[in-house]
Design an enzyme around this catalytic site. Structure first.
Site, PDB file in Angstrom:
ATOM      1  N   GLN A  60      40.644  55.986  35.435  1.00 19.34           N
ATOM      2  CA  GLN A  60      39.348  56.573  35.739  1.00 19.34           C
ATOM      3  C   GLN A  60      39.427  57.578  36.882  1.00 19.34           C
ATOM      4  O   GLN A  60      40.406  57.637  37.622  1.00 19.34           O
ATOM      5  CB  GLN A  60      38.350  55.466  36.107  1.00 19.34           C
ATOM      6  CG  GLN A  60      38.780  54.604  37.265  1.00 19.34           C
ATOM      7  CD  GLN A  60      38.028  53.283  37.339  1.00 19.34           C
ATOM      8  OE1 GLN A  60      36.895  53.165  36.873  1.00 19.34           O
ATOM      9  NE2 GLN A  60      38.645  52.271  37.932  1.00 19.34           N
ATOM     10  N   TYR A  90      24.066  43.875  46.554  1.00 20.05           N
ATOM     11  CA  TYR A  90      24.648  43.541  45.252  1.00 20.05           C
ATOM     12  C   TYR A  90      25.703  42.449  45.376  1.00 20.05           C
ATOM     13  O   TYR A  90      25.664  41.442  44.658  1.00 20.05           O
ATOM     14  CB  TYR A  90      25.266  44.796  44.638  1.00 20.05           C
ATOM     15  CG  TYR A  90      26.029  44.548  43.361  1.00 20.05           C
ATOM     16  CD1 TYR A  90      25.361  44.367  42.151  1.00 20.05           C
ATOM     17  CD2 TYR A  90      27.420  44.496  43.355  1.00 20.05           C
ATOM     18  CE1 TYR A  90      26.057  44.139  40.971  1.00 20.05           C
ATOM     19  CE2 TYR A  90      28.131  44.270  42.185  1.00 20.05           C
ATOM     20  CZ  TYR A  90      27.444  44.098  40.994  1.00 20.05           C
ATOM     21  OH  TYR A  90      28.146  43.860  39.833  1.00 20.05           O
ATOM     22  N   GLN A  91      26.655  42.617  46.291  1.00 22.22           N
ATOM     23  CA  GLN A  91      27.776  41.690  46.401  1.00 22.22           C
ATOM     24  C   GLN A  91      27.305  40.271  46.718  1.00 22.22           C
ATOM     25  O   GLN A  91      27.789  39.292  46.123  1.00 22.22           O
ATOM     26  CB  GLN A  91      28.753  42.151  47.495  1.00 22.22           C
ATOM     27  CG  GLN A  91      29.080  43.625  47.510  1.00 22.22           C
ATOM     28  CD  GLN A  91      29.877  44.096  46.313  1.00 22.22           C
ATOM     29  OE1 GLN A  91      30.335  43.291  45.493  1.00 22.22           O
ATOM     30  NE2 GLN A  91      30.058  45.401  46.185  1.00 22.22           N
ATOM     31  N   ASP A 116      36.888  46.459  44.259  1.00 20.62           N
ATOM     32  CA  ASP A 116      36.574  46.897  45.620  1.00 20.62           C
ATOM     33  C   ASP A 116      36.615  45.748  46.621  1.00 20.62           C
ATOM     34  O   ASP A 116      36.620  45.974  47.836  1.00 20.62           O
ATOM     35  CB  ASP A 116      35.213  47.589  45.677  1.00 20.62           C
ATOM     36  CG  ASP A 116      34.080  46.743  45.097  1.00 20.62           C
ATOM     37  OD1 ASP A 116      33.968  45.559  45.469  1.00 20.62           O
ATOM     38  OD2 ASP A 116      33.306  47.272  44.278  1.00 20.62           O
ATOM     39  N   GLU A 136      41.611  42.555  37.651  1.00 17.66           N
ATOM     40  CA  GLU A 136      41.127  43.921  37.837  1.00 17.66           C
ATOM     41  C   GLU A 136      42.077  44.873  37.117  1.00 17.66           C
ATOM     42  O   GLU A 136      43.288  44.850  37.348  1.00 17.66           O
ATOM     43  CB  GLU A 136      41.047  44.263  39.326  1.00 17.66           C
ATOM     44  CG  GLU A 136      40.978  45.741  39.667  1.00 17.66           C
ATOM     45  CD  GLU A 136      39.739  46.438  39.112  1.00 17.66           C
ATOM     46  OE1 GLU A 136      39.884  47.538  38.538  1.00 17.66           O
ATOM     47  OE2 GLU A 136      38.626  45.882  39.269  1.00 17.66           O
ATOM     48  N   ASP A 167      44.324  43.643  32.240  1.00 27.60           N
ATOM     49  CA  ASP A 167      43.146  43.735  31.381  1.00 27.60           C
ATOM     50  C   ASP A 167      42.341  42.444  31.516  1.00 27.60           C
ATOM     51  O   ASP A 167      42.807  41.362  31.141  1.00 27.60           O
ATOM     52  CB  ASP A 167      43.608  43.944  29.946  1.00 27.60           C
ATOM     53  CG  ASP A 167      42.461  44.059  28.953  1.00 27.60           C
ATOM     54  OD1 ASP A 167      41.303  43.767  29.326  1.00 27.60           O
ATOM     55  OD2 ASP A 167      42.723  44.435  27.802  1.00 27.60           O
ATOM     56  N   ASP A 186      32.084  41.462  37.569  1.00 29.63           N
ATOM     57  CA  ASP A 186      31.594  42.642  38.290  1.00 29.63           C
ATOM     58  C   ASP A 186      32.077  43.872  37.542  1.00 29.63           C
ATOM     59  O   ASP A 186      33.040  44.519  37.931  1.00 29.63           O
ATOM     60  CB  ASP A 186      32.113  42.608  39.732  1.00 29.63           C
ATOM     61  CG  ASP A 186      31.623  43.793  40.550  1.00 29.63           C
ATOM     62  OD1 ASP A 186      30.697  44.493  40.103  1.00 29.63           O
ATOM     63  OD2 ASP A 186      32.186  44.023  41.651  1.00 29.63           O
ATOM     64  N   SER A 188      31.645  47.611  35.308  1.00 30.26           N
ATOM     65  CA  SER A 188      30.920  48.879  35.293  1.00 30.26           C
ATOM     66  C   SER A 188      29.981  48.895  34.091  1.00 30.26           C
ATOM     67  O   SER A 188      29.885  47.917  33.340  1.00 30.26           O
ATOM     68  CB  SER A 188      31.907  50.056  35.228  1.00 30.26           C
ATOM     69  OG  SER A 188      32.794  49.902  34.140  1.00 30.26           O
ATOM     70  N   TYR A 256      21.593  52.223  43.408  1.00 30.19           N
ATOM     71  CA  TYR A 256      21.841  51.969  41.998  1.00 30.19           C
ATOM     72  C   TYR A 256      20.671  52.544  41.195  1.00 30.19           C
ATOM     73  O   TYR A 256      19.570  52.694  41.729  1.00 30.19           O
ATOM     74  CB  TYR A 256      21.998  50.476  41.737  1.00 30.19           C
ATOM     75  CG  TYR A 256      23.374  49.930  42.090  1.00 30.19           C
ATOM     76  CD1 TYR A 256      24.348  50.729  42.685  1.00 30.19           C
ATOM     77  CD2 TYR A 256      23.699  48.602  41.841  1.00 30.19           C
ATOM     78  CE1 TYR A 256      25.593  50.230  43.007  1.00 30.19           C
ATOM     79  CE2 TYR A 256      24.949  48.094  42.164  1.00 30.19           C
ATOM     80  CZ  TYR A 256      25.893  48.910  42.743  1.00 30.19           C
ATOM     81  OH  TYR A 256      27.125  48.418  43.061  1.00 30.19           O
TER      82      TYR A 256
END
Length: 319
Positions: A60, A90-91, A116, A136, A167, A186, A188, A256
């Site tokens: 990405q 959010y977290q 992150d 991740e 994956d 978490d 996208s 967001y």
């Protein structure tokens, strides 16, 4: 003079704006505008002070910039993932509404995505947790976070954490049944490859990887923009988690889309019944991390009170 009066005086001295002054006001490279097919016809814009980092990873587009009012900002594939100013909203919520709802304190937790480190940081607040796995896909994200967002990346140093660059879909599919007390996804938005994280095979694998009475909390998009998608996912979860619980909650966060993002929460059948809206223990405390800034027990319960348009749409698939 009080601080409130000082602020009011500051704004009172400003000249009223005009509608025409807003046309094109956020154009040019000094502004970042978040444009996406997921929210057509609107865009969040932040003034850019300096671009700090930019690269194309294996998976990405990655950018970090210093903004005028929200601190450093992480952008993946043109979409704001976090800002220093509001990331905690959010977290904290995606983590603690799941873990604090478990009748028995969690011991084994899986994070899918979350490179992150924000969710990982919040999971480490729970002293009962003995093992944290992360799956991740993009190894560039943790490295960028460690470099530019060290207050978020502190969890990577926790000895309970194992970070797997892989994956996430495959990792969950290959996890032995009943491994985890809780899984936090978490992810996208469901654009391109990430769309598989919103589909039935993935959610079925999540259910299999949980112990009886275990919980999963996934990023659940925005009621104002994606109610049809939320309804589809909720209907799917009602089938997969039959005999358990399925609920939807949300948090407010300025950067967001539409200032809001939701969470799909599900529990497997068996064990103690999970009542997501009722926290089972006080908010976690940590002597290694700053105090919580958004989550508390009252906010936890309130997060499940939906506006009427969303409640009416989702009422048949939440239980």
């Amino acid at each position: 003079m009080s601080g409130t009066q000082t602020e009011a005086l500051k704004f009172s001295e400003a000249e009223p704006a005009t509608a025409r002054a807003g046309l094109g006001a956020c154009s040019g490279e000094s502004w970042f505008s978040e444009v996406s097919v997921m929210w057509p016809g609107q865009a969040m814009s932040l003034k850019v002070e300096k671009i700090l980092y930019e690269e194309r990873s294996k998976f990405q587009d990655v950018m970090v910039f210093e903004s005028a009012s929200y601190g450093k900002v992480l952008v993946l594939d043109g979409v704001i993932q976090l800002t220093e100013r509001d990331e905690f909203a959010y977290q904290e919520m995606i983590t603690h509404i799941a873990l604090s709802a478990l009748p028995t304190p969690p011991k084994r937790v899986l994070i899918v995505g979350g490179g992150d480190g924000g969710v990982l940081r919040e999971v480490t607040r729970h002293a009962s947790v003995e093992k944290i796995d992360m799956a991740e896909i993009d190894g560039a994200v943790p490295e960028v976070s460690k470099r530019f967002f060290p207050s978020m990346a502190v969890g990577f140093d926790d000895p309970r954490a194992t970070v797997n660059i892989c994956d996430g879909l495959k990792f969950v599919r290959e996890t032995p049944p009943g491994t985890y007390d809780a899984i936090i996804v978490d992810s996208s938005d469901p654009v391109g490859p990430a769309s598989v994280l919103f589909e039935e095979p993935f959610f079925a694998s999540l259910a299999k990887a949980l112990r009886p009475g275990g919980v999963v909390c996934t990023q659940g998009e925005c009621q104002w923009l994606h109610l049809n998608l939320i309804k589809e996912v909720a209907d799917m979860c009602a089938r997969i988690f039959e005999g358990g619980s399925v609920q939807y909650a949300y948090t407010t966060i300025p950067t967001y889309p539409s200032g809001q993002i939701g969470f799909m929460l599900c529990s497997t059948a068996g064990g103690d019944k999970v009542k997501f809206e009722a926290p089972q223990r006080p908010p976690p405390a940590s002597d290694k991390l700053p105090p919580l800034r958004y989550y508390n027990s009252a906010v936890h319960s309130a997060a499940f009170v939906l506006p009427e348009f969303a409640r009416k749409e989702l009422e048949t698939c939440l239980f």
